[in-house]
Design an enzyme around this catalytic site. Structure first.
Site, PDB file in Angstrom:
ATOM      1  CG  HIS A 110       2.679  14.532 -24.380  1.00 19.84           C
ATOM      2  ND1 HIS A 110       3.363  15.708 -24.610  1.00 19.84           N
ATOM      3  CD2 HIS A 110       3.510  13.754 -23.647  1.00 19.84           C
ATOM      4  CE1 HIS A 110       4.547  15.630 -24.020  1.00 19.84           C
ATOM      5  NE2 HIS A 110       4.669  14.461 -23.436  1.00 19.84           N
ATOM      6  CG  HIS A 133       0.740   9.511 -25.468  1.00 22.89           C
ATOM      7  ND1 HIS A 133       0.070   9.964 -24.350  1.00 22.89           N
ATOM      8  CD2 HIS A 133       2.047   9.447 -25.123  1.00 22.89           C
ATOM      9  CE1 HIS A 133       0.950  10.178 -23.380  1.00 22.89           C
ATOM     10  NE2 HIS A 133       2.144   9.872 -23.832  1.00 22.89           N
ATOM     11  CD  GLU A 182      -3.000  15.643 -16.870  1.00 25.09           C
ATOM     12  OE1 GLU A 182      -1.819  15.364 -16.663  1.00 25.09           O
ATOM     13  OE2 GLU A 182      -3.682  15.150 -17.767  1.00 25.09           O
ATOM     14  CD  GLU A 212       8.131  15.264 -23.209  1.00 21.99           C
ATOM     15  OE1 GLU A 212       7.524  16.282 -22.808  1.00 21.99           O
ATOM     16  OE2 GLU A 212       7.556  14.182 -23.442  1.00 21.99           O
ATOM     17  CG  HIS A 271       7.298   9.782 -25.014  1.00 21.24           C
ATOM     18  ND1 HIS A 271       5.929   9.686 -25.034  1.00 21.24           N
ATOM     19  CD2 HIS A 271       7.582  10.907 -24.306  1.00 21.24           C
ATOM     20  CE1 HIS A 271       5.403  10.697 -24.363  1.00 21.24           C
ATOM     21  NE2 HIS A 271       6.388  11.454 -23.924  1.00 21.24           N
ATOM     22  NE  ARG A 291      -4.158  -1.980   1.599  1.00 24.66           N
ATOM     23  CZ  ARG A 291      -4.210  -3.128   2.254  1.00 24.66           C
ATOM     24  NH1 ARG A 291      -3.370  -3.344   3.256  1.00 24.66           N
ATOM     25  NH2 ARG A 291      -5.087  -4.026   1.943  1.00 24.66           N
ATOM     26  CE  LYS A 344       5.953  17.024 -14.828  1.00 24.81           C
ATOM     27  NZ  LYS A 344       6.066  15.784 -15.538  1.00 24.81           N
ATOM     28  CE  LYS A 351       0.189  13.349 -15.658  1.00 24.07           C
ATOM     29  NZ  LYS A 351       0.007  13.751 -17.066  1.00 24.07           N
ATOM     30  NE  ARG A 382       1.234  16.595 -13.898  1.00 25.81           N
ATOM     31  CZ  ARG A 382       1.843  15.837 -12.999  1.00 25.81           C
ATOM     32  NH1 ARG A 382       1.481  15.919 -11.729  1.00 25.81           N
ATOM     33  NH2 ARG A 382       2.799  15.011 -13.344  1.00 25.81           N
ATOM     34  CG  ASN A 422      -0.959  15.995 -21.025  1.00 26.47           C
ATOM     35  OD1 ASN A 422       0.015  15.356 -20.646  1.00 26.47           O
ATOM     36  ND2 ASN A 422      -2.072  16.102 -20.306  1.00 26.47           N
TER      37      ASN A 422
HETATM   38  N1  GLY Z   1       4.325  14.437 -18.525  1.00 31.60           N
HETATM   39  C1  GLY Z   1       3.236  15.275 -18.218  1.00 31.60           C
HETATM   40  C2  GLY Z   1       2.962  15.396 -16.760  1.00 31.60           C
HETATM   41  O1  GLY Z   1       3.748  14.951 -15.951  1.00 31.60           O
HETATM   42  O2  GLY Z   1       1.952  15.938 -16.387  1.00 31.60           O
END
Ligand code: GLY
Length: 361
Positions: free
Chosen positions: A250, A254, A239, A187, A266, A123, A229, A145, A243, A247
């Site tokens: 992306h 993706h 998000e 990025e 990527h 957990r 960031k 993330k 946030r 993306n």
């Molecule tokens: N890679 C995008 C984020 O961490 O929100």
């Protein structure tokens, strides 16, 4: 060169990001001064473990910390639930308990898997990130993330789970395949487009130093990315809104990555995605041609791709767009540039514009 440190401010879950040359050797002493576990499970893939496994073990053991290296095969195709359950069994078999911690030593795949593993093992146990790819250093190791892919799409299983610290050593970039370094730069460019036109100008002006991996320039570049960031994550950790700007490129990226069977890595897919959504923004009247020209010039300067390869099945790309996590109620959310340094988020993109940008096949 002096190490730079910045803090991701999330109240009791705040953590430092250490950036510099020689940081790998400092992990042991830093963790010994401020331990996050009794014993450390260093999770890595076989490529990175071969290069840096012994160095990090030496750093921890010399500092008096107990640690064990646990390795799985390298590759994006390893980012699935079976890898995680195998690692859970491995940790349990070795007697790891709630007082222990994990170290993610590797690129985005290792970081995402280890973060997810740390968030579910017993957990939740603490972990630290030691990103070894540029992409992981400027993006995926920061912000919490975690996740794994399933056949239906990328990162469809995952958690938000913050590391206790991030250790970024620019020296490890020397062994990164050139394509991976370029992918990371996509990025990096993203941050300039979404929020910081001065940083975009820095990337235009310092192309040679960045390509040559000049240490001071790299530290400054990575620091700015992590600072941006951190600021975004501090305002919107899970998000709910802001946030989403991270993306940029992306959603289509993706889909392109997945439709290529992950042959397009990527970062390169994100480059293609940033070009494509800027075309979408022009179609929708959100931005103008000069913005696309400026972006394309910088992408080209770093030898990054713009076009979706002709042989990629557009139907597959469209199908992947629909399963993207950012799709809500069938509406696909896009981050569109208005100008360099400013984006908007919208679900009002016309399907015919998407078809136009993707092209037919
Ligand atoms: N890679 C995008 C984020 O961490 O929100």
């Amino acid at each position: 060169m002096k190490e730079q440190t910045l803090i991701v401010g999330l109240d009791e879950r705040s953590y430092p990001i250490h950036i510099g040359s020689g940081v790998l050797n400092q992990i042991g002493p830093t963790l010994a001064a401020d331990p996050v576990g009794k014993r450390y499970g260093i999770i890595s893939d076989d490529n990175v473990a071969e290069l840096y496994g012994q160095q990090i073990i030496a750093s921890l053991t010399d500092a008096g910390l107990a640690c064990e290296l646990i390795v799985f095969p390298a590759g994006e195709e390893q980012k699935h639930t079976l890898t995680v359950t195998d690692l859970v069994s491995e940790l349990a078999g070795r007697g790891f308990d709630r007082g222990d911690a994990l170290v993610a030593l590797g690129g985005g795949v290792v970081g995402d898997i280890t973060g997810f593993l740390a968030s579910i093992y017993m957990r939740g146990i603490p972990f630290v990130q030691v990103p070894t790819s540029l992409l992981a250093q400027v993006d995926s190791s920061v912000g919490g993330k975690t996740g794994v892919d399933i056949p239906e799409g990328k990162n469809l299983i995952g958690t938000f789970y913050q590391p206790r610290a991030v250790y970024i050593d620019i020296d490890v970039l020397k062994t990164l395949p050139p394509e991976e370094f370029r992918g990371g730069l996509a990025e990096v460019i993203k941050y300039g487009v979404i929020i910081d036109k001065d940083f975009f100008a820095f990337l235009e002006e310092n192309q040679k130093a960045i390509r040559d991996m000049e240490p001071e320039t790299l530290v400054s570049m990575i620091y700015t990315c992590c600072q941006i960031k951190a600021n975004v994550v501090e305002q919107d950790e899970r998000e709910g809104g802001l946030r989403r700007i991270l993306n940029f490129g992306h959603t289509i990226g993706h889909a392109v990555e997945a439709a290529s069977g992950f042959k397009i890595i990527h970062g390169l897919a994100v480059s293609i995605g940033m070009h494509a959504v800027t075309q979408l923004a022009i179609q929708g009247g959100y931005t103008t041609d000069p913005v696309l020209q400026t972006l394309d010039n910088l992408l080209r300067a770093y030898n990054l791709p713009l076009e979706i390869p002709a042989e990629l099945d557009r139907k597959k790309i469209r199908a992947y767009l629909q399963t993207d996590k950012k799709t809500v109620g069938g509406q696909i959310f896009f981050v569109l540039p208005e100008e360099i340094g400013k984006v908007i988020i919208t679900d009002q993109v016309r399907p015919e514009d998407i078809d136009l940008v993707l092209g037919n096949s």
